[in-house]
Design a protein around this motif. Structure first.
Motif: not given
Length: 172
Positions: A156-169
């Motif tokens: 919702d804050n505009g993070q891309s899935w790439g950024e989200v996934i990088r944090h998750l991994y």
């Protein structure tokens, strides 16, 4: 030359009374199941052999096939979640970021086609990504988990899935 049975080998029984009882029991069993189609029994035997040989082959792989099977099972439901993926573009971005699966010409495909292509090509992803992603998605399927809420907030804050996934991994 007679063989002496060792304590680890069993001596075969050849007592005529025991053999007679065996034949009697076998004939009773055959009469009880006289309507059995023995050709079908032979076919069943071959199918079971095929099933067991394939399941042993899958078990011999070092967990990759199990994680892939889990991921393939949960991916469609996960990717159909409109709160996480309101557009096809989000699904495509997720597939590329999470699994390294680029989807070509996705603009001309339906949501179902895109998801089907992702599921079909999950085997092409790295085993490590498949393992991590299956763990993450299993946890995220519950809409009340803190991980799910954090991901929704980041998106919702505009993070891309790439950024989200990088944090998750990195976190997992």
């Amino acid at each position: 030359m007679t063989r002496n049975p060792t304590k680890n080998t069993k001596q075969k029984r050849s007592d005529p009374r025991e053999l007679s009882r065996f034949v009697e029991e076998l004939s009773w069993l055959l009469k009880t199941f006289e309507n059995i189609d023995y050709d079908a029994l032979s076919s069943l035997s071959h199918e079971m052999e095929f099933f067991f040989s394939n399941s042993q082959r899958l078990r011999k792989r070092d967990g990759v096939s199990r994680n892939t099977a889990i991921l393939v099972g949960i991916l469609p439901d996960f990717l159909m979640d409109s709160s996480l993926f309101p557009t096809n573009e989000g699904i495509v971005e997720f597939a590329d970021a999470a699994l390294g699966l680029p989807i070509s010409r996705w603009q001309k495909k339906s949501k179902y086609e895109i998801i089907g292509q992702i599921v079909c090509h999950t085997n092409d992803a790295s085993p490590n990504k498949v393992r991590l992603l299956s763990e993450v998605i299993e946890e995220m399927l519950d809409s009340k988990t803190s991980l799910r809420r954090a991901i929704e907030a980041n998106r919702d804050n505009g993070q891309s899935w790439g950024e989200v996934i990088r944090h998750l991994y990195n976190d997992f």
